[in-house]
Design a protein around this motif. Sequence first.
Motif, PDB file in Angstrom:
ATOM      1  N   GLU A 164      -7.338   4.019 -33.965  1.00 41.73           N
ATOM      2  CA  GLU A 164      -6.290   5.023 -34.154  1.00 41.73           C
ATOM      3  C   GLU A 164      -6.367   5.607 -35.565  1.00 41.73           C
ATOM      4  OE1 GLU A 164      -4.404   6.242 -31.860  1.00 41.73           O
ATOM      5  OE2 GLU A 164      -5.225   4.878 -30.346  1.00 41.73           O
ATOM      6  N   SER A 165      -6.121   6.904 -35.669  1.00 42.73           N
ATOM      7  CA  SER A 165      -6.280   7.600 -36.948  1.00 42.73           C
ATOM      8  C   SER A 165      -5.285   7.153 -38.003  1.00 42.73           C
ATOM      9  CB  SER A 165      -6.143   9.113 -36.734  1.00 42.73           C
ATOM     10  OG  SER A 165      -4.880   9.425 -36.162  1.00 42.73           O
ATOM     11  N   ASP A 166      -4.180   6.513 -37.586  1.00 43.28           N
ATOM     12  CA  ASP A 166      -3.193   6.093 -38.572  1.00 43.28           C
ATOM     13  C   ASP A 166      -3.446   4.684 -39.101  1.00 43.28           C
ATOM     14  OD1 ASP A 166      -2.683   4.847 -36.196  1.00 43.28           O
ATOM     15  OD2 ASP A 166      -0.520   5.229 -36.184  1.00 43.28           O
ATOM     16  N   GLU A 167      -4.518   4.047 -38.641  1.00 44.36           N
ATOM     17  CA  GLU A 167      -4.842   2.717 -39.142  1.00 44.36           C
ATOM     18  C   GLU A 167      -5.459   2.804 -40.528  1.00 44.36           C
ATOM     19  OE1 GLU A 167      -6.814  -0.064 -36.672  1.00 44.36           O
ATOM     20  OE2 GLU A 167      -5.872   0.632 -34.816  1.00 44.36           O
ATOM     21  N   LYS A 168      -5.389   1.698 -41.245  1.00 42.08           N
ATOM     22  CA  LYS A 168      -5.881   1.652 -42.616  1.00 42.08           C
ATOM     23  C   LYS A 168      -7.393   1.825 -42.662  1.00 42.08           C
ATOM     24  CE  LYS A 168      -6.084  -1.421 -46.630  1.00 42.08           C
ATOM     25  NZ  LYS A 168      -5.726  -2.777 -47.161  1.00 42.08           N
ATOM     26  N   ILE A 169      -7.875   2.634 -43.584  1.00 42.35           N
ATOM     27  CA  ILE A 169      -9.310   2.808 -43.782  1.00 42.35           C
ATOM     28  C   ILE A 169      -9.852   1.592 -44.522  1.00 42.35           C
ATOM     29  CG2 ILE A 169     -11.078   4.203 -44.915  1.00 42.35           C
ATOM     30  CD1 ILE A 169      -9.245   6.598 -44.613  1.00 42.35           C
ATOM     31  N   GLU A 170     -10.900   0.981 -43.979  1.00 42.44           N
ATOM     32  CA  GLU A 170     -11.469  -0.197 -44.612  1.00 42.44           C
ATOM     33  C   GLU A 170     -12.959  -0.258 -44.351  1.00 42.44           C
ATOM     34  OE1 GLU A 170     -10.173  -3.184 -40.947  1.00 42.44           O
ATOM     35  OE2 GLU A 170      -9.232  -3.390 -42.921  1.00 42.44           O
ATOM     36  N   GLY A 171     -13.653  -1.116 -45.113  1.00 38.04           N
ATOM     37  CA  GLY A 171     -15.089  -1.239 -44.995  1.00 38.04           C
ATOM     38  C   GLY A 171     -15.535  -1.613 -43.589  1.00 38.04           C
ATOM     39  N   GLY A 172     -16.624  -1.022 -43.138  1.00 32.79           N
ATOM     40  CA  GLY A 172     -17.147  -1.281 -41.800  1.00 32.79           C
ATOM     41  C   GLY A 172     -16.688  -0.287 -40.756  1.00 32.79           C
ATOM     42  N   MET A 173     -15.640   0.492 -41.052  1.00 26.85           N
ATOM     43  CA  MET A 173     -15.184   1.516 -40.111  1.00 26.85           C
ATOM     44  C   MET A 173     -16.229   2.626 -40.016  1.00 26.85           C
ATOM     45  SD  MET A 173     -11.713   3.873 -40.331  1.00 26.85           S
ATOM     46  CE  MET A 173     -10.601   2.489 -40.088  1.00 26.85           C
ATOM     47  N   ILE A 174     -16.436   3.139 -38.819  1.00 29.12           N
ATOM     48  CA  ILE A 174     -17.415   4.196 -38.583  1.00 29.12           C
ATOM     49  C   ILE A 174     -16.692   5.523 -38.386  1.00 29.12           C
ATOM     50  CG2 ILE A 174     -19.317   4.989 -37.139  1.00 29.12           C
ATOM     51  CD1 ILE A 174     -19.889   2.438 -38.734  1.00 29.12           C
ATOM     52  N   LEU A 175     -17.152   6.546 -39.103  1.00 33.74           N
ATOM     53  CA  LEU A 175     -16.626   7.905 -38.962  1.00 33.74           C
ATOM     54  C   LEU A 175     -17.603   8.717 -38.129  1.00 33.74           C
ATOM     55  CD1 LEU A 175     -15.481   8.621 -42.639  1.00 33.74           C
ATOM     56  CD2 LEU A 175     -14.095   7.731 -40.752  1.00 33.74           C
ATOM     57  N   VAL A 176     -17.102   9.309 -37.052  1.00 29.43           N
ATOM     58  CA  VAL A 176     -17.922  10.113 -36.150  1.00 29.43           C
ATOM     59  C   VAL A 176     -17.422  11.547 -36.195  1.00 29.43           C
ATOM     60  CG1 VAL A 176     -18.830  10.320 -33.799  1.00 29.43           C
ATOM     61  CG2 VAL A 176     -18.160   8.072 -34.681  1.00 29.43           C
ATOM     62  N   ALA A 177     -18.316  12.472 -36.478  1.00 31.62           N
ATOM     63  CA  ALA A 177     -17.915  13.864 -36.682  1.00 31.62           C
ATOM     64  C   ALA A 177     -17.352  14.490 -35.408  1.00 31.62           C
ATOM     65  CB  ALA A 177     -19.109  14.683 -37.171  1.00 31.62           C
ATOM     66  N   ASN A 178     -16.284  15.265 -35.581  1.00 36.10           N
ATOM     67  CA  ASN A 178     -15.741  16.083 -34.503  1.00 36.10           C
ATOM     68  C   ASN A 178     -16.542  17.388 -34.474  1.00 36.10           C
ATOM     69  OD1 ASN A 178     -14.301  17.699 -32.765  1.00 36.10           O
ATOM     70  ND2 ASN A 178     -12.318  17.355 -33.746  1.00 36.10           N
ATOM     71  N   PRO A 179     -17.283  17.669 -33.389  1.00 33.33           N
ATOM     72  CA  PRO A 179     -18.127  18.865 -33.370  1.00 33.33           C
ATOM     73  C   PRO A 179     -17.351  20.163 -33.550  1.00 33.33           C
ATOM     74  CG  PRO A 179     -17.974  17.888 -31.172  1.00 33.33           C
ATOM     75  CD  PRO A 179     -17.367  16.909 -32.125  1.00 33.33           C
ATOM     76  N   ALA A 180     -16.059  20.152 -33.231  1.00 30.37           N
ATOM     77  CA  ALA A 180     -15.258  21.367 -33.414  1.00 30.37           C
ATOM     78  C   ALA A 180     -15.120  21.730 -34.881  1.00 30.37           C
ATOM     79  CB  ALA A 180     -13.874  21.172 -32.781  1.00 30.37           C
ATOM     80  N   LYS A 181     -15.315  20.754 -35.791  1.00 30.54           N
ATOM     81  CA  LYS A 181     -15.200  21.010 -37.222  1.00 30.54           C
ATOM     82  C   LYS A 181     -16.540  21.326 -37.880  1.00 30.54           C
ATOM     83  CE  LYS A 181     -10.753  20.163 -37.548  1.00 30.54           C
ATOM     84  NZ  LYS A 181      -9.780  21.167 -38.046  1.00 30.54           N
ATOM     85  N   PHE A 182     -17.625  21.112 -37.146  1.00 35.32           N
ATOM     86  CA  PHE A 182     -18.951  21.312 -37.738  1.00 35.32           C
ATOM     87  C   PHE A 182     -19.762  22.407 -37.026  1.00 35.32           C
ATOM     88  CE2 PHE A 182     -17.774  17.202 -39.344  1.00 35.32           C
ATOM     89  CZ  PHE A 182     -18.378  17.109 -40.583  1.00 35.32           C
ATOM     90  N   CYS A 183     -19.377  22.768 -35.817  1.00 38.95           N
ATOM     91  CA  CYS A 183     -20.116  23.789 -35.056  1.00 38.95           C
ATOM     92  C   CYS A 183     -19.239  25.027 -34.885  1.00 38.95           C
ATOM     93  CB  CYS A 183     -20.519  23.243 -33.680  1.00 38.95           C
ATOM     94  SG  CYS A 183     -21.588  21.794 -33.749  1.00 38.95           S
TER      95      CYS A 183
END
Length: 393
Positions: A142-161
């Motif tokens: 969930e996007s409201d969870e704390k950011i911590e080491g080991g978390m993977i960020l996957v690009a939203n294509p709507a923001k890059f294409c």
Amino acid sequence: MRSFSSRVVVGFFAYLQFLFTPSIAFTPPIILIKLKGCKNRCSPMPFHHMAFYDDFEDFEFNEEDEDEDEDEDEDDEYSAVDDAAVADFRSRMGNIFGDAADDGEKVVPGLKNESSVDDLIRRATSSSGSEERPVEWAKPIESDEKIEGGMILVANPAKFCSDFGDKVKSPSTSLLNKFGLTLPPPADLGPDRRADLLPVLCIIDRHPLKGSHAVLLNRRTGYLLGDLEQQAGEDDLPPPPPRLGAFMIQPLWFGGTSSGSNQESSSSSGLDMLHQFPMTDGSKRLTEDGLFWGGDPAQAQDDLSDPSLDRVYTGFDFRFFVQSTRWLPLALEREIREGTWFCASVSKEILFKPRDRMGTRRAKPLWTEIMELMGGKYLDIRNDFYSDDAPFP
């Protein structure tokens, strides 16, 4: 043509028949399984109790019978034979196990915990001798969870294409430049190549004052680690042996457009590494399933041969990076709220899976596989992105 699994069943039945049938003189039964290309390499031996095998006299594979229609007929015939053999086996073994339970004498090695004849049949028909495959998974966070080491960020294509999503608009130039892109990935590249250009990052750490730190997982520099070891000899002398010989053929990865790790956590070679090797001094554990960051590559290389390790480790358990990706405090949190990133927890087996081209076929991009494994709305986005191709089931 007889299926291999049916041959395994017959061989297993023979073994149990031999163990459970009383006899004075023992002649170990040997099943001859002749595959293509094995003609005249061995000859059949007599069985001790031939009555059990009366229905399996024609057990050898005839390599001259390769007509498709005949093969289909043989498959039907053997399927019927196998069903009959299983039924007969179940009846025979039921009687034998009943007697064995009363006498308390005979035990099948390795099968003493089986609770029924059906358990034995399932064991015989299941694949044997193969090691358990590593678990491969990816789970959304969930996007409201704390950011911590080991978390993977996957690009939203709507923001890059520029041609994806309900509201088509040009992506932010600063966002593209942050990951080495000068233009949005064009549609004419094809979905796999475009997916390769969509950033996938691993969070290394987050500090409330220093911001967030991550590395790109799907950008190669085009160099191998051995390229950095090449040195010109002085006075026509040969160059010294490579300091990191165990990692010579490992690719050098581009972690981002920012400087690398902090000086205290970076190796003396100026390289950062993401790895699965737990014995590396000075490394930081990122995930519970054994993903580590940092440490000294030279020390790790020396410890690869440690006999106390739980398994064999090689250079393929390491990834080496130059530079990294950084955000100012709260900047990454804002991008996540705006939908730039999907957050995920991903097994290290997925992150370290080789993705080199396999002949003429491209390997599945990391972005694509993670989106498929997360399922749900993420799988829908993946299918929309690959709309010109067949959807993933």
